[in-house]
Enzyme design. Sequence first.
Site, PDB file in Angstrom:
ATOM      1  NE  ARG A  49      -2.854   0.418   3.392  1.00 12.55           N
ATOM      2  CZ  ARG A  49      -2.189   0.711   4.533  1.00 12.55           C
ATOM      3  NH1 ARG A  49      -1.527   1.834   4.635  1.00 12.55           N
ATOM      4  NH2 ARG A  49      -2.191  -0.140   5.535  1.00 12.55           N
ATOM      5  CE1 TYR A 101     -16.924  11.493 -15.812  1.00  9.27           C
ATOM      6  CE2 TYR A 101     -15.724  11.517 -13.750  1.00  9.27           C
ATOM      7  CZ  TYR A 101     -16.504  10.853 -14.671  1.00  9.27           C
ATOM      8  OH  TYR A 101     -16.856   9.551 -14.456  1.00  9.27           O
ATOM      9  CG  ASP A 173      -9.452  15.545 -15.241  1.00  9.65           C
ATOM     10  OD1 ASP A 173      -8.764  14.904 -16.051  1.00  9.65           O
ATOM     11  OD2 ASP A 173     -10.477  15.088 -14.704  1.00  9.65           O
ATOM     12  CE  LYS A 198     -12.516   7.229 -18.844  1.00  9.00           C
ATOM     13  NZ  LYS A 198     -12.460   7.924 -17.603  1.00  9.00           N
TER      14      LYS A 198
HETATM   15  N1  PLP Z   1     -11.746  12.865 -15.219  1.00 10.05           N
HETATM   16  C1  PLP Z   1     -12.314  12.764 -16.423  1.00 10.05           C
HETATM   17  C2  PLP Z   1     -12.188  13.913 -17.389  1.00 10.05           C
HETATM   18  C3  PLP Z   1     -13.043  11.634 -16.771  1.00 10.05           C
HETATM   19  O1  PLP Z   1     -13.611  11.559 -17.989  1.00 10.05           O
HETATM   20  C4  PLP Z   1     -13.176  10.575 -15.829  1.00 10.05           C
HETATM   21  C5  PLP Z   1     -13.957   9.372 -16.150  1.00 10.05           C
HETATM   22  O2  PLP Z   1     -14.648   9.306 -17.137  1.00 10.05           O
HETATM   23  C6  PLP Z   1     -12.570  10.716 -14.569  1.00 10.05           C
HETATM   24  C7  PLP Z   1     -11.851  11.864 -14.298  1.00 10.05           C
HETATM   25  C8  PLP Z   1     -12.706   9.640 -13.523  1.00 10.05           C
HETATM   26  O3  PLP Z   1     -11.877   8.565 -13.819  1.00 10.05           O
HETATM   27  P1  PLP Z   1     -12.187   7.032 -13.422  1.00 10.05           P
HETATM   28  O4  PLP Z   1     -13.408   6.613 -14.184  1.00 10.05           O
HETATM   29  O5  PLP Z   1     -10.925   6.317 -13.819  1.00 10.05           O
HETATM   30  O6  PLP Z   1     -12.403   7.000 -11.945  1.00 10.05           O
END
Ligand code: PLP
Length: 383
Positions: A49, A101, A173, A198
Amino acid sequence: MNSHRPKTIAVRAAHGIDTEFGSLAQPIHQTSTFAYRAVNEPGPHDYSRTSNPTRAALESCLAALEGGSFGFAFASGMAAETTLLSAFGGGDHIIFHRDLYSGTHRLLTAVLANKNILFDFVDLSDLDAIRAAVRPTTKAIWIESPTNPCMRVVDLEAIAGVAKEHGLLTMCDNTFASPYFQRPLDYGIDVVVHSTTKYLNGHSDVIGGALVLNDPEFAKRIAFLQNAMGAVAAPFDCFLVLRGIKTLPVRMEEHNSNALTIAKWLQQHAKVSEVLHPGLESHPQYDLARKQMSGYGGTFSFRVRGAQDEAFRFLGALKLFTIAQSLGGVQSLIAHPVTMTHKWLPPEMRQDMGITEELIRISVGLEDVEDLRSDLDAGLAEV
Ligand code: PLP
């Protein structure tokens, strides 16, 4: 490694870890714990961890790709966000981009709001609005660019400048662009956030997240929180993301070219009323996107003429595009944000962000672009 160019970093950044056998692939250290060398003498890792060699390899690779000093890998993008935002509390105020998001929005409004973190949603394209939103308790600004799903772009350098005027931390992000096409730290942003689910992994077979930053003191705090909260990435997932990253540059180039071809074609299509892609001259932040991004990836959105019925008829007729929630993988995916990815947002916020019933988000994969175009054309014939 940081001095090399992105393609070299992607292929080589994790190499050189296995000193024992010279294994070219990153070994998967599938272990919960590590034997001490002697009493009171732990080795470089003692409990997975806290740290694990496979995770450490991914973390240093992510840091190199983003041009940062410290990388942290998590069990999901949301785990990375939750851990980062846990550095705040006690009435701290954070300014969030109003175009966000929906999972980040849900984390804020349904979880962190109850934990004494205060926030405002502000249009970050308006620098005066940011200045006006700053309170004595404001600690940070959260940026997303390009945004999911409306592909709005904000000026990273300008926002970092405003943040510095007020001593605020900036977090961005960078999931949509990936470090191959945009490196926020180069523009003065303090922390980069990723859903490695992604493009970084790129094969739709891992849920993962990451943070990259430069400040050693803040890195210590994140390392503490990562261990204390425990939402870490598993060794096998780290191995898969590392494997995905080796082809990030070639995948991103191909995603980019396929998506731009399709976006330009959709723009001319009689059944499409608008295409939201920062690489199109019609995009309101086209010049800014060109300035701070070297490409755009494979994801963008468009509006079919009509409303939800037309959007559903279009989606229902597709054979090659898969209706699914995610994006950034080799297979082409398509989503209806109002009923899928952004269902959770309050309707008035969806409306305000331009997430309307006829909006379609598309993640263009690596199939032959002509096959993808024919599939979309057949779908649009049903609208
Ligand atoms: N940030 C963006 C722009 C996203 O599109 C997503 C998920 O679609 C996330 C964060 C969250 O990521 P996760 O689905 O891996 O938890």
